[in-house]
Design an enzyme around this catalytic site. Structure first.
Site, PDB file in Angstrom:
ATOM      1  N   ASN A   1       4.136  -4.049   6.599  1.00 24.97           N
ATOM      2  CA  ASN A   1       3.714  -4.960   5.551  1.00 24.97           C
ATOM      3  C   ASN A   1       4.546  -4.834   4.287  1.00 24.97           C
ATOM      4  O   ASN A   1       4.504  -5.673   3.406  1.00 24.97           O
ATOM      5  CB  ASN A   1       2.239  -4.755   5.206  1.00 24.97           C
TER       6      ASN A   1
ATOM      7  N   ASP B   1      -3.250   0.654  13.117  1.00 32.48           N
ATOM      8  CA  ASP B   1      -3.264   1.892  12.330  1.00 32.48           C
ATOM      9  C   ASP B   1      -2.868   3.005  13.285  1.00 32.48           C
ATOM     10  O   ASP B   1      -3.588   3.298  14.252  1.00 32.48           O
ATOM     11  CB  ASP B   1      -4.679   2.111  11.768  1.00 32.48           C
TER      12      ASP B   1
ATOM     13  N   ASN C   1       7.938   2.873  12.176  1.00 35.66           N
ATOM     14  CA  ASN C   1       8.332   2.978  10.767  1.00 35.66           C
ATOM     15  C   ASN C   1       7.209   3.553   9.909  1.00 35.66           C
ATOM     16  O   ASN C   1       7.470   4.191   8.899  1.00 35.66           O
ATOM     17  CB  ASN C   1       8.731   1.579  10.280  1.00 35.66           C
TER      18      ASN C   1
ATOM     19  N   TYR D   1       6.064  16.907   4.206  1.00 32.11           N
ATOM     20  CA  TYR D   1       6.794  15.715   4.656  1.00 32.11           C
ATOM     21  C   TYR D   1       8.001  16.138   5.515  1.00 32.11           C
ATOM     22  O   TYR D   1       8.234  15.597   6.601  1.00 32.11           O
ATOM     23  CB  TYR D   1       7.246  14.914   3.432  1.00 32.11           C
TER      24      TYR D   1
ATOM     25  N   THR E   1      11.777   1.932  -2.394  1.00 36.66           N
ATOM     26  CA  THR E   1      10.512   1.387  -1.888  1.00 36.66           C
ATOM     27  C   THR E   1       9.384   2.066  -2.651  1.00 36.66           C
ATOM     28  O   THR E   1       9.632   2.947  -3.480  1.00 36.66           O
ATOM     29  CB  THR E   1      10.308   1.705  -0.397  1.00 36.66           C
TER      30      THR E   1
ATOM     31  N   GLY F   1       8.150  -2.469   2.254  1.00 38.95           N
ATOM     32  CA  GLY F   1       9.217  -1.471   2.317  1.00 38.95           C
ATOM     33  C   GLY F   1      10.202  -1.709   3.458  1.00 38.95           C
ATOM     34  O   GLY F   1      10.566  -2.833   3.810  1.00 38.95           O
TER      35      GLY F   1
ATOM     36  N   VAL G   1      15.599   5.218  -0.194  1.00 41.56           N
ATOM     37  CA  VAL G   1      15.471   3.765  -0.300  1.00 41.56           C
ATOM     38  C   VAL G   1      14.541   3.366  -1.450  1.00 41.56           C
ATOM     39  O   VAL G   1      13.529   4.024  -1.702  1.00 41.56           O
ATOM     40  CB  VAL G   1      14.924   3.196   1.028  1.00 41.56           C
TER      41      VAL G   1
ATOM     42  N   LYS H   1       8.688  15.239   9.572  1.00 43.64           N
ATOM     43  CA  LYS H   1       9.856  14.533  10.082  1.00 43.64           C
ATOM     44  C   LYS H   1      10.655  15.432  11.037  1.00 43.64           C
ATOM     45  O   LYS H   1      11.264  14.956  11.983  1.00 43.64           O
ATOM     46  CB  LYS H   1      10.730  14.039   8.926  1.00 43.64           C
TER      47      LYS H   1
HETATM   48  P1  NDP Z   1       6.369   2.524   2.115  1.00 46.09           P
HETATM   49  O1  NDP Z   1       5.387   3.457   1.531  1.00 46.09           O
HETATM   50  O2  NDP Z   1       6.858   1.379   1.316  1.00 46.09           O
HETATM   51  O3  NDP Z   1       5.819   1.946   3.504  1.00 46.09           O
HETATM   52  C1  NDP Z   1       5.160   2.733   4.405  1.00 46.09           C
HETATM   53  C2  NDP Z   1       4.463   1.829   5.364  1.00 46.09           C
HETATM   54  O4  NDP Z   1       3.783   2.633   6.334  1.00 46.09           O
HETATM   55  C3  NDP Z   1       3.394   0.981   4.682  1.00 46.09           C
HETATM   56  O5  NDP Z   1       3.410  -0.292   5.254  1.00 46.09           O
HETATM   57  C4  NDP Z   1       2.108   1.717   5.033  1.00 46.09           C
HETATM   58  O6  NDP Z   1       0.977   0.887   5.053  1.00 46.09           O
HETATM   59  C5  NDP Z   1       2.446   2.164   6.430  1.00 46.09           C
HETATM   60  N1  NDP Z   1       1.517   3.170   6.929  1.00 46.09           N
HETATM   61  C6  NDP Z   1       1.184   4.352   6.383  1.00 46.09           C
HETATM   62  N2  NDP Z   1       0.264   4.960   7.156  1.00 46.09           N
HETATM   63  C7  NDP Z   1       0.016   4.140   8.205  1.00 46.09           C
HETATM   64  C8  NDP Z   1      -0.830   4.195   9.343  1.00 46.09           C
HETATM   65  N3  NDP Z   1      -1.645   5.226   9.533  1.00 46.09           N
HETATM   66  N4  NDP Z   1      -0.801   3.178  10.223  1.00 46.09           N
HETATM   67  C9  NDP Z   1       0.020   2.110  10.023  1.00 46.09           C
HETATM   68  N5  NDP Z   1       0.807   1.987   8.957  1.00 46.09           N
HETATM   69  C10 NDP Z   1       0.813   2.995   8.056  1.00 46.09           C
HETATM   70  O7  NDP Z   1       7.556   3.456   2.576  1.00 46.09           O
HETATM   71  P2  NDP Z   1       9.019   3.169   3.123  1.00 46.09           P
HETATM   72  O8  NDP Z   1       9.201   1.753   3.512  1.00 46.09           O
HETATM   73  O9  NDP Z   1       9.952   3.787   2.165  1.00 46.09           O
HETATM   74  O10 NDP Z   1       9.013   4.110   4.405  1.00 46.09           O
HETATM   75  C11 NDP Z   1       9.080   3.642   5.725  1.00 46.09           C
HETATM   76  C12 NDP Z   1       9.466   4.801   6.614  1.00 46.09           C
HETATM   77  O11 NDP Z   1      10.740   5.305   6.200  1.00 46.09           O
HETATM   78  C13 NDP Z   1       8.515   5.988   6.541  1.00 46.09           C
HETATM   79  O12 NDP Z   1       8.344   6.520   7.824  1.00 46.09           O
HETATM   80  C14 NDP Z   1       9.260   6.978   5.658  1.00 46.09           C
HETATM   81  O13 NDP Z   1       8.879   8.306   5.899  1.00 46.09           O
HETATM   82  C15 NDP Z   1      10.692   6.715   6.064  1.00 46.09           C
HETATM   83  N6  NDP Z   1      11.677   7.134   5.073  1.00 46.09           N
HETATM   84  C16 NDP Z   1      11.716   6.540   3.845  1.00 46.09           C
HETATM   85  C17 NDP Z   1      12.660   6.949   2.917  1.00 46.09           C
HETATM   86  C18 NDP Z   1      12.766   6.312   1.587  1.00 46.09           C
HETATM   87  O14 NDP Z   1      13.653   6.741   0.810  1.00 46.09           O
HETATM   88  N7  NDP Z   1      11.960   5.329   1.229  1.00 46.09           N
HETATM   89  C19 NDP Z   1      13.620   8.036   3.225  1.00 46.09           C
HETATM   90  C20 NDP Z   1      13.486   8.577   4.557  1.00 46.09           C
HETATM   91  C21 NDP Z   1      12.545   8.121   5.435  1.00 46.09           C
HETATM   92  P3  NDP Z   1       0.047   0.651   3.722  1.00 46.09           P
HETATM   93  O15 NDP Z   1       0.780  -0.395   2.913  1.00 46.09           O
HETATM   94  O16 NDP Z   1      -1.219   0.215   4.300  1.00 46.09           O
HETATM   95  O17 NDP Z   1      -0.008   1.964   3.003  1.00 46.09           O
END
Ligand code: NDP
Length: 942
Positions: A49, A97, A124, A236, A275, A51, A273, A240
């Protein structure tokens, strides 16, 4: 240059080289001709949804794949899916979820029933609540349960659904470099355990689970700090690390499947990133962060399995092949497709790469493919969208939180260092990082024989409102033996240093004349302080790049189009593309499809001039007949720049459409009867935040501090109000310093209203809004950030902490000042920072006050300090919940609250100020636009 500087310089060079390598890698097309996927290909993205997940969904759908966007919150997910669907992309939605077994099951049943299976799964979804090293049991459990156990459950549930295919199904997990086993600074210190986790032959799921269980037990009994776990972002990083190890375990298991049922599983790090997870403080955009996921999902010949990637690479060796590839591409030799076989050896396959993307490559050809994409008027309307949607537009420059600034430099009375002539000066501009390191932003040209140079070369810098950006300007006299070569290659150590000065970028941009002048000083190499010795003065003039503000609105029509359909007339639509450096074309937008129409007139489209670079850059306008199978027929094309289209509009003349044809071996162009007309062309300028600031609009900072008893006795070190005289600020002081530190530059008189609430001033009843300066009068102001700090410390000794926690009074006081300013016709916007340790008791009164305040030039930043559960407070932040409603049912006219729990932003990568202030410019602009307020300075248009 001393050794440390030398080292820094080399590190900087390495970083720059790496940056260039990465952007080269990202420019390689995903597949060329070996496009194995189609609209029948089904991809599932978890946590999509917002990021990176949202962007992966978007990019896969742009490739013509059917993508299922999943999200744990139905309403938010549906809204995110809708924005992609409205762009004509084949995107479905389902709730998912990953920590909820029921949810996974019902999702899998649905996907099996509706699509028959999955071809690509992108894991993701992830969380990171706890930055730093103060793990709470709850945070550690949530992070490990989501990132590791949730991802594992999802992979196991999806495997039976993965469809057999010649190229194999793919599982890609978004992981992190923090989870590397052999990271230099962040790793498990137990060599034995590390070796076990690395040994893929003996690695088991049980070992990974047992490692997680051990860590969680130690977090519960408080012994984890001596457990030898990774040092930063411990929970965290471990989650990972487990994901990476599980990828290796699964790859080994899956490798035994028959050739026709192959599933390849890999993981990657997207980089840091921008986000929500990083408080938008990363170094790359979500689009860039999504790149490796798309690349791994679409590799034409994917045999690579169980590997960890970063920027499309598993080893640096690959980079050599990439350069070879690019070199061949540049020499017009049919390039190679790089593929990786199972033992990570690299194979080349010569392929013929078409520079023209096949139709359907960028726009889905299915039922949804008939709507306009990009550049439509709706793209400019950001009202009522969720965070992911906002971010989608943000990344496409529609709200402009980041501005490109061009700095022009000049100097006067420089020191003369040359014997027979005057100095030949050059200026070099640096930006200072958080760690004090300097990054070069650019350099001017060398001006010969001048002590008063006016340099022509501009230096560009990206202005970020929410950060204090320190710039350093150094001036050198270039030795004549070095003159001539590119200034970029000049070794500054070999030149005569003439002096330097520094300032904050906000000091320049808030100056009414956008210019700033300072004395050059000489920074001694030793501990000696600065020495001013008539070294001259430097003036910096800042100008925002104007191009990004101008949007062109065009209404196209065509006449006499060819009829391609048997039983009816053609269904035409236009695609507008630009040429890019590699010689390929990149589509920018397209119109809607008009049915049965040989004289179509489409709805207006909007093109931001920054999308096309310059007004005279050629655009390719193609007219297609829509076919539901995605193979649209080209009805004709024309090449015209925006400037030429503007002329066409005023002359009312038509441009002949042409069709490229092949006669024998010759490529020719056939001129058609059909013509393209521009019915309407107009340009409008969208004012940016800086236009208002430069026009004299001020941001007035106000602060309100929570003095309720739950903060603890200020004299005791465990109190949130404890003043540590060794200089370490408490959370209240830190929030004031950081947020005030950014906002003070935008407040001309620096007189800040400051209040306290929830305490009993000497001998009085509990007050929910008292002046921090101790006065009982109507003037709550103090002078400067230091004034707030002093008043805060004095108030701590003069009041008795009490309760309850009520916000209504301070919000009303701030709103009163804001409304008086409106009545006095002042050009001001107010920002109230509330710092609190607890959950408010007057939620409804606060909401009433906020709904009223939403019509005023006021934003409210709330920092939650301490360990309280702030869930309820998030209701106030309309980003995260429903729009605020007052008791009378009135809905807030805009979102004016930004809430951040202090513990979420204690990491090294982002500051409280960054997380809180990121949204302020857009809240400010919404107020100005809603109220039709124009910036005071008249803008030039491009
Ligand atoms: P965001 O926090 O923007 O997005 C995370 C997403 O994961 C949201 O949509 C969130 O939903 C969803 N989420 C969390 N828990 C659950 C669950 N139990 N079931 C389904 N969905 C869930 O983070 P990013 O876009 O930055 O991160 C995306 C991925 O990239 C993650 O795995 C993160 O660890 C990884 N990552 C990110 C980095 C960065 O710099 N941003 C660096 C390295 C890795 P909701 O909106 O409902 O909370």
């Amino acid at each position: 240059m001393d050794q440390t500087e030398n080292k820094k310089e080399r590190a900087k060079e390495r970083r720059e080289k790496r940056r260039q390598e990465i952007s080269l890698l990202r420019s390689i097309p995903y597949s060329g001709n070996q496009r194995w996927w189609s609209a029948e290909t089904i991809a599932v993205v978890t946590g999509a949804n917002r990021g990176i997940g949202f962007e992966i969904t978007h990019q896969l759908a742009l490739q013509g794949i059917t993508v299922i966007l999943t999200s744990r919150e139905v309403a938010v997910g549906e809204e995110s899916a809708k924005v992609l669907q409205e762009g004509g992309l084949d995107v479905g939605f389902h709730q998912l979820d990953i920590v909820d077994d029921e949810s996974i099951k019902s999702f899998c049943d649905w996907v099996k029933e509706k699509y028959g299976g999955i071809d690509i799964l992108i894991n993701n979804a992830g969380v990171n609540h706890n930055i730093g090293s103060d793990n709470s049991v709850e945070a550690a459990e949530t992070i490990i349960n989501t990132n590791y156990y949730g991802t594992k459950k999802m992979i196991k549930a999806a495997i039976p659904l993965m469809r057999p295919s010649a190229q194999g199904a793919r599982i890609v997990t978004v992981s992190s470099r923090l989870g590397r086993l052999n990271g230099k600074r962040n790793r498990i210190s137990d060599d034995g355990l590390r070796n076990q986790l690395e040994d893929v032959d003996n690695l088991s799921e049980e070992l990974i689970d047992a490692t997680m269980t051990k860590f969680l037990e130690q977090v519960k009994d408080g012994t984890w700090t001596s457990g030898g776990w990774p040092q930063t972002n411990t929970d965290y990083s471990l989650s990972k690390l487990a994901v990476n190890a599980f990828t290796r375990v699964m790859a080994k298991k899956l490798s035994t499947r028959s050739e026709s049922e192959k599933i390849y599983i890999n993981c990657y790090c997207p980089g840091m990133v921008k986000t929500a997870m990083t408080g938008w403080a990363g170094q790359v955009t979500p689009e860039e962060g999504a790149d490796t996921a798309i690349w791994l999902s679409l590799l034409p010949d994917q045999a690579v399995n169980g590997k960890f990637f970063a920027e499309r690479l598993i080893t640096r060796q690959l980079i050599i092949w990439i350069f070879l590839y690019l070199h061949l591409l540049a020499c017009n030799i049919p390039p190679l497709s790089l593929s990786l076989n199972s033992s990570s050896q690299f194979q080349f396959n010569f392929i013929s790469y078409s520079t023209q993307p096949a139709m359907g490559n960028c726009f889905s050809g299915g039922g949804h493919g008939q709507f306009a994409v990009g550049g439509t008027s709706s793209a400019l309307d950001t009202h009522g969208r969720n965070e992911a949607v906002d971010n989608f537009f943000k990344s496409r420059d529609y709200n402009g939180l980041f501005y490109q600034i061009e700095l022009s430099l000049s100097a006067t009375n420089l020191r003369d260092r040359d014997v027979f002539s005057k100095s030949d000066p050059i200026a070099v501009v640096y930006i200072k990082g958080k760690d004090g390191s300097l990054q070069e932003l650019g350099r001017t040209e060398v001006v010969l024989n001048s002590l008063n140079p006016q340099w022509i070369t501009k230096v560009k810098v990206t202005y970020c409102f929410e950060m204090v950006q320190t710039l350093i300007f150094r001036v050198y006299d270039v030795d004549s033996q070095f003159q001539g070569p590119e200034v970029k290659t000049l070794k500054l150590d070999d030149q005569q240093y003439l002096g330097e000065c520094n300032c904050h970028l906000s000091q320049i941009v808030t100056h009414p004349k956008r210019s700033w002048t300072a004395d050059l000083v000489r920074i001694a190499e030793s501990t000696e302080a600065t020495r001013t010795n008539k070294l001259g003065q430097l003036t910096v003039y800042a100008e925002e790049e104007l191009v990004s503000k101008t949007t062109a609105e065009l209404t196209f029509r065509c006449s006499d189009l060819e009829n391609k359909d048997f039983f009816s007339k053609s269904d035409p639509f236009l695609v507008i593309s630009k040429n890019v450096a590699s010689g390929t074309t990149v589509p920018i937008c397209r119109t809607e499809v008009l049915k049965n129409n040989l004289k179509p007139e489409w709805k207006p489209i909007f093109i931001n001039i920054s999308q096309v670079g310059r007004k005279d850059n050629p655009l390719i306008i193609e007219c297609f007949n829509f076919n539901s199978n995605g193979k649209h027929d080209l009805l004709g094309q024309a090449q015209k720049s925006l400037a030429e289209l503007e002329k066409l509009s005023s002359s009312k003349e038509g441009e002949n459409l042409c069709l490229p044809i092949t006669v024998g071996k010759d490529h020719q162009t056939k001129v058609l009867k059909g013509q393209l007309f521009v019915e309407k062309y107009s340009e409008s300028v969208h004012h940016t935040f800086l236009d208002y600031i430069v026009g004299g609009c001020e941001l007035n900072f106000m602060v309100a501090i929570d003095f309720t008893a739950s903060n603890g006795n200020p004299r005791l070190p465990d109190s949130l109000h404890y003043i540590d005289y060794s200089g370490r600020p408490n959370a209240y002081q830190k929030a004031i310093q950081e947020v005030g530190g950014v906002l003070q530059f935008y407040d001309h008189d620096k007189k800040f209203p400051a209040w306290g609430f929830g305490a009993r001033p000497i001998d009085g009843p509990v007050s929910h809004c008292f002046n921090l300066n101790g006065s009982s009068g109507i003037n709550p102001t103090v002078a400067g950030i230091q004034g707030i700090m002093t008043a805060y410390q004095q108030a701590l000794s003069n009041v008795s902490l009490a309760g309850p926690t009520l916000f209504g009074h301070v919000i009303t006081s701030a709103a009163t000042i804001a409304s008086q300013s409106v009545a006095a016709n002042e050009h001001k916007y107010f920002v109230l920072l509330i710092i609190t340790d607890g959950v408010i008791t007057d939620l409804q009164e606060t909401m009433d006050a906020l709904v009223k305040a939403s019509d005023l030039p006021l934003s409210i930043l709330i920092v939650g300090v301490g360990g309280a559960d702030f869930k309820e407070m998030e209701i106030l932040d309309a980003d995260k919940g429903e729009k605020l409603q007052s008791t009378t049912g009135r809905v807030a006219s805009r979102d004016i609250v930004q809430f951040v729990p202090f513990r979420d932003v204690q990491g090294e990568e982002m500051s409280v100020a960054q997380s809180l202030l990121a949204e302020l410019p857009s809240q400010f602009l919404t107020y100005m636009r809603n109220n039709g307020i124009q910036p005071k300075t008249k803008l030039q248009t491009t």
